[in-house]
Design a protein around this motif. Sequence first.
Motif, PDB file in Angstrom:
ATOM      1  N   ARG A 102       0.820  -1.207   0.000  1.00 38.81           N
ATOM      2  CA  ARG A 102       0.000   0.000   0.000  1.00 38.81           C
ATOM      3  C   ARG A 102       0.857   1.262   0.000  1.00 38.81           C
ATOM      4  O   ARG A 102       1.912   1.305   0.619  1.00 38.81           O
ATOM      5  CB  ARG A 102      -0.879   0.053   1.258  1.00 38.81           C
ATOM      6  N   GLU A 140      -0.248   5.295   0.740  1.00 43.76           N
ATOM      7  CA  GLU A 140      -1.356   6.172   1.126  1.00 43.76           C
ATOM      8  C   GLU A 140      -0.833   7.594   1.264  1.00 43.76           C
ATOM      9  O   GLU A 140       0.168   7.829   1.933  1.00 43.76           O
ATOM     10  CB  GLU A 140      -1.971   5.690   2.444  1.00 43.76           C
ATOM     11  N   SER A 144      -3.609   5.193  -2.611  1.00 37.33           N
ATOM     12  CA  SER A 144      -4.811   5.918  -2.186  1.00 37.33           C
ATOM     13  C   SER A 144      -4.507   7.352  -1.782  1.00 37.33           C
ATOM     14  O   SER A 144      -3.410   7.651  -1.300  1.00 37.33           O
ATOM     15  CB  SER A 144      -5.468   5.185  -1.012  1.00 37.33           C
ATOM     16  N   GLY A 191      -7.992   0.301   0.882  1.00 39.08           N
ATOM     17  CA  GLY A 191      -7.018   0.621  -0.159  1.00 39.08           C
ATOM     18  C   GLY A 191      -6.381  -0.601  -0.756  1.00 39.08           C
ATOM     19  O   GLY A 191      -5.416  -0.500  -1.486  1.00 39.08           O
ATOM     20  N   SER A 212      -8.673   5.866  -4.805  1.00 39.68           N
ATOM     21  CA  SER A 212      -7.428   5.281  -5.280  1.00 39.68           C
ATOM     22  C   SER A 212      -7.115   5.829  -6.661  1.00 39.68           C
ATOM     23  O   SER A 212      -7.985   6.403  -7.335  1.00 39.68           O
ATOM     24  CB  SER A 212      -7.525   3.756  -5.321  1.00 39.68           C
TER      25      SER A 212
END
Length: 436
Positions: A127, A129, A329, A381, A427
């Motif tokens: 991920r 973010e 995201s 996400g 996203s």
Amino acid sequence: MTSRHAAPARPRAVRHGRPRRSHAALRGVALATVAALCFGASGAAALYVRLNSNIETIDASGLISAMPRPTATGPADPDDPNAGRDVNILLMGSDERDGENEAIGGYVGGMRSDTTIVAHISADRSRVELISIPRDSLVDIPSCTMSDGSTTYAQNNAMFNSAFSIGADNGGDIASAAACTVNTVQANTGVRIDHFVVVDFAGFTKMVDSIGGVPMCIPNEMSAPKAGLYLNAGNQTLDGTQALAFARARTGVGVGDGSDTNRLGRQQELLASVVREVLGKNLLTDITQLIRFLDSATESLSIDSGFSSISDMAGLAYSLRNTSAANISFMTIPFAAAPSDKNRVVWTSEADAIWANVAADQPMLTGTSQDTGTGAGTDTGTGTGTDPGTDTGTDPGTDTGAEQPQTPSSPTPDPVETREAGKEAFSANDVTAVCG
């Protein structure tokens, strides 16, 4: 953590966009030196030296309050010194208007940072973010140490953007400005900041131009004379100058209500488009474009000395080679109008849970009510189509850094509505604007 809160508002439901092609193009950044071998060994060495020399290194280690770092999990990776650890990078857009930047924004004395984003990269590299912090947020600014050894007074209920200016005005350099901003973020969020990057006006335009511009859907005509923005409605590709104007515009026709918080959504849309372009292009097969991108990207950056090596940055980029657009995201930290001043904002109660998740290396909205105060709402996400608020397939706190088995899931449905950037989390795979 001490903060001031206002009551949050309910978000819209979670939706996913259609998965885009997943590419390993980010490895192009990591393998720049390998690609340069096409020019021979001496060419590779020359490129490495050139890219390293482009970067302005800032030693602010003695100015930033230390926070505990997690113990690395999984095997060490000589190409990625952060292997097995989550990484938090503070991105600051510099609004210093002198020299080359004066031609873009008009001369204004001093240094400011109007754009600040906390970029969180998970330890398992599944991920990325990016959380925008409104510059008008009222926060507590701690006492900051300047590069000359002097200190500033702590300030309560001060505008977040003041932290950068306090450092710049009192310390007279980017090191003091960036360090004071990092300390302010850490003090108000509880999130450890490992590295910081400052990008200036001119550098941003060059980066966009180096990838051939960014495709954007412009739903309505936009005219913002102060920012130099004039766009017709429809799908079009913005060059670097247009992209910067799109990100900076606050007042005019079709640009929103004139607030700083309104343009955060446009900045996130722009970054998402850049992500899609980088992921959608195999830079390794286009040596000329690869070199242009790397040269433009590095010459516009001021980076902390702990993260200043091309090798370190390349290793981190390469570790993200399997991260898809659906797992990158964007959101704005939840906020509401400040009771003391309608032109300022305070973070809502939902912000505490989000920052706590980031600090614990959990998906930013996991365990929250999905109520972000700005209308932002998304799942974890992961892009897996799982219910909102679920984890990524491992128990909280047990991430070993190793790849986890993937559970088969149903195809992700096409979105039935668009996400509203700046007010909803989204996203890089989601739709945020529709053009006829």
